[in-house]
Design an enzyme around this catalytic site. Structure first.
Site, PDB file in Angstrom:
ATOM      1  N   ALA A 297      61.726 107.760  58.586  1.00 13.59           N
ATOM      2  CA  ALA A 297      61.761 106.474  57.556  1.00 13.59           C
ATOM      3  C   ALA A 297      62.442 106.842  56.363  1.00 13.59           C
ATOM      4  O   ALA A 297      61.538 107.022  55.254  1.00 13.59           O
ATOM      5  CB  ALA A 297      60.685 105.553  57.433  1.00 13.59           C
TER       6      ALA A 297
ATOM      7  N   GLN B 268      96.910 120.666  27.977  1.00 11.08           N
ATOM      8  CA  GLN B 268      96.513 119.259  28.432  1.00 11.08           C
ATOM      9  C   GLN B 268      95.833 118.857  29.702  1.00 11.08           C
ATOM     10  O   GLN B 268      95.294 118.097  29.755  1.00 11.08           O
ATOM     11  CB  GLN B 268      98.129 118.628  28.508  1.00 11.08           C
ATOM     12  CG  GLN B 268      97.908 117.032  28.486  1.00 11.08           C
ATOM     13  CD  GLN B 268      99.353 116.446  28.399  1.00 11.08           C
ATOM     14  OE1 GLN B 268     100.248 116.829  29.033  1.00 11.08           O
ATOM     15  NE2 GLN B 268      99.428 115.689  27.378  1.00 11.08           N
TER      16      GLN B 268
ATOM     17  N   GLU C  87      65.607 107.950  45.780  1.00  8.24           N
ATOM     18  CA  GLU C  87      65.531 106.655  45.364  1.00  8.24           C
ATOM     19  C   GLU C  87      66.504 105.468  45.909  1.00  8.24           C
ATOM     20  O   GLU C  87      66.918 104.635  45.263  1.00  8.24           O
ATOM     21  CB  GLU C  87      65.180 106.680  43.913  1.00  8.24           C
ATOM     22  CG  GLU C  87      64.113 107.484  43.390  1.00  8.24           C
ATOM     23  CD  GLU C  87      63.485 106.853  42.210  1.00  8.24           C
ATOM     24  OE1 GLU C  87      63.237 107.874  41.388  1.00  8.24           O
ATOM     25  OE2 GLU C  87      63.587 105.563  41.642  1.00  8.24           O
TER      26      GLU C  87
END
Lengths: 262, 388
Positions: free
Chosen positions: B129, B280, B365
């Site tokens: 799960a 750059q 989370e």
């Protein structure tokens, strides 16, 4: 009983400029910090506060901006703070400074210990701590690497001296100068910072201390700095590499050559 | 960018930056290499009141809310994402009690968490799960005699597992009711029948402890049920909605830390006789990294502010902050390694660790795929509501 930690706000660099005419350090434009050695004195005070419940008062003599350092001391845990500030205190040598701080300690009363760092990183004299003890006529314990016991009427310390360690027991009140071996200073806390921001820190001047102009500041300072200067940089050394024999010859030639220039 | 934080929040930011620099920085490399939990650093955090930030004042906290927690987490994450999660996981573990606990539970547990005397952890995930949190199998059977619950099952990958003293655990009380059959419990370390499985050997955030929680006929008193039976899944979702801005802040911190390293390196490294920040190609990378970090921070702070302001629903904004900031952290840390080149790939420089630490923020989370589902569901619901 209470504990006073006598601290100093110093310029945040050892590379500070010197005012050769006045014989003092130029503090303008240099960020000011808590003298790093005083952080150990503060921590030692807080440890014994935590153990014995004696409140810690952070004290300094200095210009109004030294208040910032006192707020930092409160954010780290000092219970109270006290600033000794007066135009008349300016230009004080270590004698006048010690005399002024000692007067404040006397006025506070009920002080069991005065703690200081071993020295300040700007003047590096290590005299003010012992000077406070002398002015108060208290015993002094300098270079304290460990405070092993504080009881109601005495203190036991380890004093780190060259080649060894002296274990001394001394009656209270006493003055201790603390080495960095003594502890690891704690960090400020959020509650401490909030308290420090709101705290009204008293300022004592000449009047509050009941002192005369002649005994403080430049006027009260017996020391006269005759000259202060940055030493000349020494010339850099030379590094030679090679076989030992070859290097020995080179060295001998150079030494002899310098002694007997041909 | 100036977010006009309150004086209190600026104080917290500065204090956390100081602690991160003086206490966390010297330790992070060893903690990462040795997979070691930073017990001593947690003690410093506790003494500095960092665990009080998000806990209400009446329970010995400072009551400063989610934004303050984000600011603190971000500062710590700039230096070490691993130490930061040890800290932030406490808020995750405490959140079920904060949001849904009764007065007795709050009085009993929150002061212990505020002082840092006990750490907290949140137990939801199981081997079968993960994203499908509704599939949890850990059972909590009510004993009719005294109302206590007997827990059986295993929670997996629990941050602060074995280190925390207080666990909030989601378990099934009524298997016939699906997600409405789950309940939330407070389980204390040392409860008979409660033990820990192996400590995981992770890619990143290695200072943090990640363990299994094993329940074998573990009896939990009735008063440790949070809310009512059947509220477990709702409590878990509410908890995650509140904690996701914290993950976003962790990601922002890791990314900022990597950007700072890249900037410093680019200003010192010379190739072809010039500083590489004069090229750059490097400049555009740095500009894009900085812009992304700032956008991620703005989103994280905005979501946190919305929660603190008392918004009723914020799962969409919370998910947006988490998904955006964690994707930014992965990109920015990868670019930082690129700017440092061969040095960046070496353990001697901190950016490879930051890249390893960043990866988990896209996963835990709620994976970023789940976050996007949350966002889309909210969008569809909002659209439908407008159409009515």
């Amino acid at each position: 009983m209470r504990i006073v930690v006598a601290m100093k706000q110093v310029p945040d660099t050892t590379d500070v400029r010197i005012d050769e005419e006045r014989g003092t350090l130029v503090r303008e434009g240099v960020p000011a910090i808590m003298n790093p050695f005083d952080a150990y004195a503060l921590e030692e005070g807080l440890r014994w506060r935590d153990a014995l419940g004696w409140p810690v008062i952070a004290l300094t003599m200095g210009p109004p901006q030294a208040m910032e350092m006192l707020r930092e001391a409160v954010s780290i845990g000092a219970d109270e703070a006290l600033l000794l500030s007066d135009r008349a205190f300016a230009g004080a040598d270590t004698w006048a400074t010690a005399h002024t701080i000692a007067s404040a300690v006397e006025k506070l009363g009920d002080v069991a210990m005065v703690l200081t760092g071993k020295q300040a990183i700007d003047g590096d004299t290590a005299q003010t701590g012992p000077g406070i003890a002398a002015a108060l006529d208290w015993p002094q314990l300098t270079f304290v690497g460990r405070v092993s016991e504080v009881a109601g009427d005495h203190v036991t310390v380890e004093r780190y001296v060259e080649g060894g360690c002296e274990v001394l027991r001394c009656p209270l009140p006493a003055l201790l100068t603390i080495l960095k071996d003594a502890n690891v200073p704690r960090m400020p806390s959020i509650r401490g910072k909030m308290k420090a921001r709101k705290m009204e820190i008293p300022v004592w001047g000449l009047e509050e201390l009941g002192l005369e102009e002649g005994e403080v500041g430049l006027e009260g300072s017996p020391t006269r700095v005759v000259r202060i200067r940055t030493p000349e940089m020494r010339g850099g050394g030379e590094i030679h590499e090679g076989e030992p024999e070859e290097l020995a010859r080179l060295l001998a030639d150079r030494l002899l050559g310098e002694r007997e220039p041909s | 960018m100036d977010y006009y934080l309150s004086e209190e929040l600026r104080e917290i930011r500065d204090l956390c930056a100081q602690i991160a620099d003086e206490v966390v920085r010297p330790a992070r490399e060893d903690l990462d290499r040795e997979n070691r939990f930073p017990t001593e650093i947690m003690r410093v955090f506790a003494e500095s009141d960092l665990f009080r930030i998000y806990i209400p004042e009446e329970h010995d906290g400072l009551g400063l809310g989610v934004l303050a927690l984000c600011v603190a987490t971000e500062e710590i994450s700039k230096v070490c994402g691993g130490v930061a999660v040890c800290y932030a996981a406490n808020a995750l573990g405490a959140m079920p009690i904060l949001l849904s606990g009764n007065e007795e539970q709050k009085k009993r547990y929150l002061p212990l968490l505020a002082s840092g005397e006990k750490l907290a952890a949140f137990g939801l995930t199981e081997p079968d799960a993960g994203s499908d949190a509704g599939a949890i199998k850990t059972m909590a059977i009510r004993d009719e005699k005294d109302g206590s619950y007997v827990l059986n099952g295993t929670k997996q990958w629990i941050t602060n597992g074995g280190e925390a003293g207080i666990y909030t655990v989601i378990a099934v009380t009524d298997p016939s009711r699906g997600t409405r059959g789950a309940s939330a419990f407070i389980v204390e370390d040392g409860t008979p029948g409660f033990s820990y499985g192996k400590k995981e050997d992770k890619m990143g955030i290695r200072a943090s402890a990640t363990r299994e929680l094993v329940f074998e006929d573990c009896r939990v008193p009735a008063e440790n049920l949070i809310g009512k039976e059947g509220m477990g899944f709702i409590i878990a979702m509410k908890t995650l909605d509140h904690s996701r801005p914290g993950v976003a802040a962790q990601a922002v911190g890791i990314a900022q830390g990597a950007l700072d390293e890249a900037l410093r390196y680019a200003s010192q490294r010379k190739q072809f006789g010039q500083r590489i920040d004069s090229f750059q190609g490097i400049q555009f990378m740095l500009a894009d990294m900085a812009t992304q970090v700032e956008a991620a921070r703005a989103l994280a702070y905005s979501a946190a502010r919305m929660i603190d302001a008392g918004a009723r629903r914020f799962e969409k904004e919370s998910a947006m902050a988490k998904v955006f900031a964690s994707d930014v952290a992965m990109r920015v840390t990868t670019d930082a390694v690129q700017i440092l080149g061969g040095y960046g790939y070496m353990r001697e420089y901190p950016v490879e660790k930051m890249m390893r630490d960043a990866k988990i923020t896209q996963i835990y989370e709620g994976t970023n795929q789940i976050q996007r589902s949350v966002i889309a569901t909210a969008l569809i619901r909002e659209t439908a509501a407008r159409g009515r």
